[in-house]
Design a protein around this motif. Structure first.
Motif, mmCIF file in Angstrom:
data_model
loop_
_atom_site.group_PDB
_atom_site.id
_atom_site.type_symbol
_atom_site.label_atom_id
_atom_site.label_comp_id
_atom_site.label_asym_id
_atom_site.label_seq_id
_atom_site.Cartn_x
_atom_site.Cartn_y
_atom_site.Cartn_z
ATOM 1 N N ARG A 87 -3.754 -5.979 -10.241
ATOM 2 C CA ARG A 87 -4.698 -5.725 -9.151
ATOM 3 C C ARG A 87 -4.265 -6.441 -7.870
ATOM 4 N N LYS A 88 -3.799 -7.691 -8.005
ATOM 5 C CA LYS A 88 -3.333 -8.431 -6.834
ATOM 6 C C LYS A 88 -2.095 -7.784 -6.218
ATOM 7 N N ALA A 89 -1.172 -7.308 -7.079
ATOM 8 C CA ALA A 89 0.033 -6.653 -6.560
ATOM 9 C C ALA A 89 -0.327 -5.370 -5.813
ATOM 10 N N ALA A 90 -1.264 -4.591 -6.371
ATOM 11 C CA ALA A 90 -1.682 -3.357 -5.696
ATOM 12 C C ALA A 90 -2.371 -3.662 -4.372
ATOM 13 N N GLU A 91 -3.198 -4.705 -4.359
ATOM 14 C CA GLU A 91 -3.872 -5.091 -3.114
ATOM 15 C C GLU A 91 -2.862 -5.554 -2.070
ATOM 16 N N ILE A 96 0.099 -4.479 2.973
ATOM 17 C CA ILE A 96 1.382 -4.358 3.674
ATOM 18 C C ILE A 96 1.531 -2.967 4.287
ATOM 19 N N GLU A 97 1.167 -1.934 3.521
ATOM 20 C CA GLU A 97 1.250 -0.576 4.053
ATOM 21 C C GLU A 97 0.281 -0.364 5.205
#
Length: 218
Positions: A87-91, A96-97
């Protein structure tokens, strides 16, 4: 037969009344005692049931079951940790995007210029928004301070200004330093020796350049 107004009849009525009162008191006492015994029995029964349940629970958790439970808890914790990391990586990717945009192919010079122009325009707009927000924040702070002062004036409350801390030994130290400076100044002065002779003795004393009388006589 005794009449109703005779003392004997009144005494009999009093005895009968006392008997009735005593009977009612005894009945009330028995009822309260029975109620107390019933409550005690209920409490005793609940305690016995609780002790039986505790004994049953103690026998339920065997060492094998405890080991399996620990393994399940560790497995569940590992799964939750993995989900939290994902979840943290997706956030992080989303932020960033959102801030930098998706990666683009910048092999073409025109594409590079367009991307740089886009970033320049975006930075300019962000700086404008930053300036506007700072102005709004300063204005709000000024309004809040003004309202606080008005409220204090209405309440009749005087805001004490922040006072500078002054040491009570400062004046004493200053005086001691001044005295020490004067003492050092006196010690640094050149010491002049006192003259050993008075003016008259200096006149009587022969000068080195003048010759004595016995030297002039031949």
């Amino acid at each position: 037969m005794a009449s109703k107004h005779s003392p004997v009849f009144k005494a009999l009525e009093l005895v009968e009344y006392l008997k009735n009162v005593f009977t009612r008191l005894m009945q009330e006492k028995k009822r309260k005692q029975a109620e107390t015994d019933r409550k005690r029995a209920e409490v005793r029964a609940r305690l016995e049931e609780a002790s039986k349940a505790k004994k049953a629970k103690k026998g339920f958790m065997t060492p094998d079951r405890k080991k399996k439970l620990r393994l399940l808890l560790r497995k569940k914790a590992a799964e939750e940790l993995k989900k939290e990391q994902e979840r943290k990586a997706a956030e992080r990717r989303r932020i960033i995007e959102e801030r930098c945009g998706k990666p683009r192919n910048v092999d073409d010079a025109n594409e590079v210029k367009r991307v740089l122009r886009e970033y320049h325009n975006r930075i300019t707009s962000l700086e404008d928004q930053k300036f506007d927000l700072e102005y709004v924040v300063k204005k709000k702070d000024y309004e809040i301070a003004d309202l606080n002062s008005q409220v204090n004036d209405l309440r009749g409350k005087f805001m004490k200004p922040t006072l500078k801390k002054v040491s009570k030994y400062e004046n004493k130290f200053a005086k001691l330093q001044k005295k020490a400076a004067e003492f050092n100044f006196r010690n640094q002065l050149k010491q002049v020796k006192k003259k050993e002779f008075t003016l008259e003795e200096e006149d009587k004393e022969p000068k080195k350049s003048e010759k004595a009388e016995w030297q002039t006589k031949k």
